[in-house]
Design a protein around this motif. Structure first.
Motif, PDB file in Angstrom:
ATOM      1  N   VAL A  20      45.689  67.965  -1.099  1.00  0.00           N
ATOM      2  CA  VAL A  20      45.494  67.698   0.294  1.00  0.00           C
ATOM      3  C   VAL A  20      44.851  66.320   0.406  1.00  0.00           C
ATOM      4  N   ILE A  21      43.804  66.047  -0.506  1.00  0.00           N
ATOM      5  CA  ILE A  21      43.313  64.620  -0.488  1.00  0.00           C
ATOM      6  C   ILE A  21      44.343  63.524  -0.742  1.00  0.00           C
ATOM      7  N   THR A  22      45.306  63.811  -1.508  1.00  0.00           N
ATOM      8  CA  THR A  22      46.166  62.752  -1.966  1.00  0.00           C
ATOM      9  C   THR A  22      47.417  62.697  -0.693  1.00  0.00           C
ATOM     10  N   CYS A  23      47.753  63.834  -0.077  1.00  0.00           N
ATOM     11  CA  CYS A  23      48.426  63.860   1.144  1.00  0.00           C
ATOM     12  C   CYS A  23      47.741  63.010   2.459  1.00  0.00           C
ATOM     13  N   TYR A  24      46.455  63.164   2.658  1.00  0.00           N
ATOM     14  CA  TYR A  24      45.852  62.212   3.443  1.00  0.00           C
ATOM     15  C   TYR A  24      45.957  60.862   3.151  1.00  0.00           C
ATOM     16  N   ALA A  25      45.847  60.633   1.975  1.00  0.00           N
ATOM     17  CA  ALA A  25      45.734  59.134   1.502  1.00  0.00           C
ATOM     18  C   ALA A  25      47.050  58.597   1.445  1.00  0.00           C
ATOM     19  N   ASP A  26      48.071  59.411   1.748  1.00  0.00           N
ATOM     20  CA  ASP A  26      49.523  58.904   1.383  1.00  0.00           C
ATOM     21  C   ASP A  26      49.892  58.421   3.032  1.00  0.00           C
ATOM     22  N   GLU A  27      49.227  58.818   4.147  1.00  0.00           N
ATOM     23  CA  GLU A  27      49.765  58.842   5.391  1.00  0.00           C
ATOM     24  C   GLU A  27      49.658  57.389   5.700  1.00  0.00           C
ATOM     25  N   ASN A  28      50.828  56.781   6.238  1.00  0.00           N
ATOM     26  CA  ASN A  28      50.923  55.348   6.703  1.00  0.00           C
ATOM     27  C   ASN A  28      51.920  55.361   7.836  1.00  0.00           C
ATOM     28  N   CYS A  29      51.763  55.003   8.971  1.00  0.00           N
ATOM     29  CA  CYS A  29      52.638  54.793   9.983  1.00  0.00           C
ATOM     30  C   CYS A  29      52.438  53.430  10.716  1.00  0.00           C
ATOM     31  N   GLU A  30      53.379  52.704  10.574  1.00  0.00           N
ATOM     32  CA  GLU A  30      53.375  51.215  10.791  1.00  0.00           C
ATOM     33  C   GLU A  30      54.387  50.472  11.515  1.00  0.00           C
ATOM     34  N   THR A  31      54.272  49.551  12.149  1.00  0.00           N
ATOM     35  CA  THR A  31      55.093  48.712  12.981  1.00  0.00           C
ATOM     36  C   THR A  31      55.854  47.868  11.827  1.00  0.00           C
ATOM     37  N   GLU A 124      59.511  47.063  23.039  1.00  0.00           N
ATOM     38  CA  GLU A 124      59.653  47.294  21.611  1.00  0.00           C
ATOM     39  C   GLU A 124      58.199  47.787  21.314  1.00  0.00           C
ATOM     40  N   PRO A 125      58.033  48.597  20.091  1.00  0.00           N
ATOM     41  CA  PRO A 125      56.532  49.205  19.753  1.00  0.00           C
ATOM     42  C   PRO A 125      55.614  47.840  19.337  1.00  0.00           C
ATOM     43  N   ALA A 126      54.706  47.740  19.909  1.00  0.00           N
ATOM     44  CA  ALA A 126      53.551  46.737  19.559  1.00  0.00           C
ATOM     45  C   ALA A 126      52.633  47.210  18.431  1.00  0.00           C
ATOM     46  N   GLU A 127      52.450  48.698  18.461  1.00  0.00           N
ATOM     47  CA  GLU A 127      51.674  49.307  17.460  1.00  0.00           C
ATOM     48  C   GLU A 127      52.224  50.644  17.519  1.00  0.00           C
ATOM     49  N   CYS A 128      51.954  51.236  16.097  1.00  0.00           N
ATOM     50  CA  CYS A 128      52.350  52.478  15.826  1.00  0.00           C
ATOM     51  C   CYS A 128      51.238  53.419  15.327  1.00  0.00           C
ATOM     52  N   LYS A 129      51.095  54.683  15.462  1.00  0.00           N
ATOM     53  CA  LYS A 129      50.331  55.605  14.938  1.00  0.00           C
ATOM     54  C   LYS A 129      50.667  56.864  14.938  1.00  0.00           C
ATOM     55  N   CYS A 130      50.034  57.799  14.061  1.00  0.00           N
ATOM     56  CA  CYS A 130      50.303  59.268  14.064  1.00  0.00           C
ATOM     57  C   CYS A 130      49.965  60.058  15.201  1.00  0.00           C
ATOM     58  N   TYR A 131      50.827  60.751  15.926  1.00  0.00           N
ATOM     59  CA  TYR A 131      50.386  61.540  17.109  1.00  0.00           C
ATOM     60  C   TYR A 131      50.973  62.977  16.870  1.00  0.00           C
ATOM     61  N   LYS A 132      50.378  63.998  17.411  1.00  0.00           N
ATOM     62  CA  LYS A 132      50.904  65.198  17.500  1.00  0.00           C
ATOM     63  C   LYS A 132      52.122  65.324  17.896  1.00  0.00           C
ATOM     64  N   CYS A 133      53.043  66.134  17.218  1.00  0.00           N
ATOM     65  CA  CYS A 133      54.497  66.182  17.634  1.00  0.00           C
ATOM     66  C   CYS A 133      54.676  66.672  18.931  1.00  0.00           C
ATOM     67  N   GLY A 134      55.322  66.393  19.925  1.00  0.00           N
ATOM     68  CA  GLY A 134      55.782  67.008  21.102  1.00  0.00           C
ATOM     69  C   GLY A 134      54.642  66.652  22.319  1.00  0.00           C
ATOM     70  N   ASP A 135      53.811  65.702  21.780  1.00  0.00           N
ATOM     71  CA  ASP A 135      52.645  65.277  22.676  1.00  0.00           C
ATOM     72  C   ASP A 135      53.144  64.002  23.580  1.00  0.00           C
ATOM     73  N   TYR A 136      53.611  64.383  24.760  1.00  0.00           N
ATOM     74  CA  TYR A 136      53.915  63.263  25.599  1.00  0.00           C
ATOM     75  C   TYR A 136      52.992  62.775  26.789  1.00  0.00           C
ATOM     76  N   SER A 137      52.000  63.351  26.726  1.00  0.00           N
ATOM     77  CA  SER A 137      50.883  63.195  27.725  1.00  0.00           C
ATOM     78  C   SER A 137      50.301  61.585  27.578  1.00  0.00           C
ATOM     79  N   ARG A 138      50.500  60.843  26.583  1.00  0.00           N
ATOM     80  CA  ARG A 138      49.998  59.481  26.351  1.00  0.00           C
ATOM     81  C   ARG A 138      50.734  58.475  27.241  1.00  0.00           C
TER      82      ARG A 138
END
Length: 138
Positions: A20-31, A124-138
């Motif tokens: 679990v710690i390794t998985c969270y450390a591997d998270e990277n969402c980038e532009t 175009e995307p100016a910045e990217c990040k992780c969002y809950k899937c299916g969350d279109y409220s933003r």
């Protein structure tokens, strides 16, 4: 035997914690910049093609890894609690792009400065990040 089972349980829990710690450390969402081919056609009021312009354009895209998990649940109707996250745009920016390969309806390249290029707007995307899937409220 009981001592062996208990030590195996602790070993498995430690291993899961490390995973679990390794998985969270591997998270990277980038532009990331990427090149795409864009074609835009222009028509007159009668619907006839006036010109077609194209070009290679460098734009941003979102790419990366977001942590998700599925775990058993006695509360959820499906029997599983799902937490899925996707790499998406945080916000978009609009910019002008110039297409430099313009042709008339017969396929002849324009030479005059007025018709030889076309400016178009794209988002175009100016910045990217992780969002809950299916969350279109933003």
């Amino acid at each position: 035997m009981s001592l062996y089972l208990r030590s195996m349980q602790f070993y498995i829990l430690e291993l899961l914690l490390v995973i679990v710690i390794t998985c969270y450390a591997d998270e990277n969402c980038e532009t990331i910049p990427t090149e795409i081919h864009v074609t835009k056609e222009e028509y007159d009021e009668m619907g006839s093609l006036v010109r077609s312009c194209s070009g290679e354009v460098t734009v941003n895209k979102c790419e990366g890894i977001c942590n998700s998990q599925v775990q058993p649940s006695v509360v959820a109707a499906t029997g599983f609690l799902k937490e899925c996250y996707c790499c998406k745009e945080n916000y978009l920016r609009e910019r002008l792009v110039t297409l430099t390969h313009c042709y008339d309806s017969d396929g002849m390249r324009f030479e005059d400065e007025e018709n030889a290029i076309m400016e178009i707007r794209l988002r175009e995307p100016a910045e990217c990040k992780c969002y809950k899937c299916g969350d279109y409220s933003r």
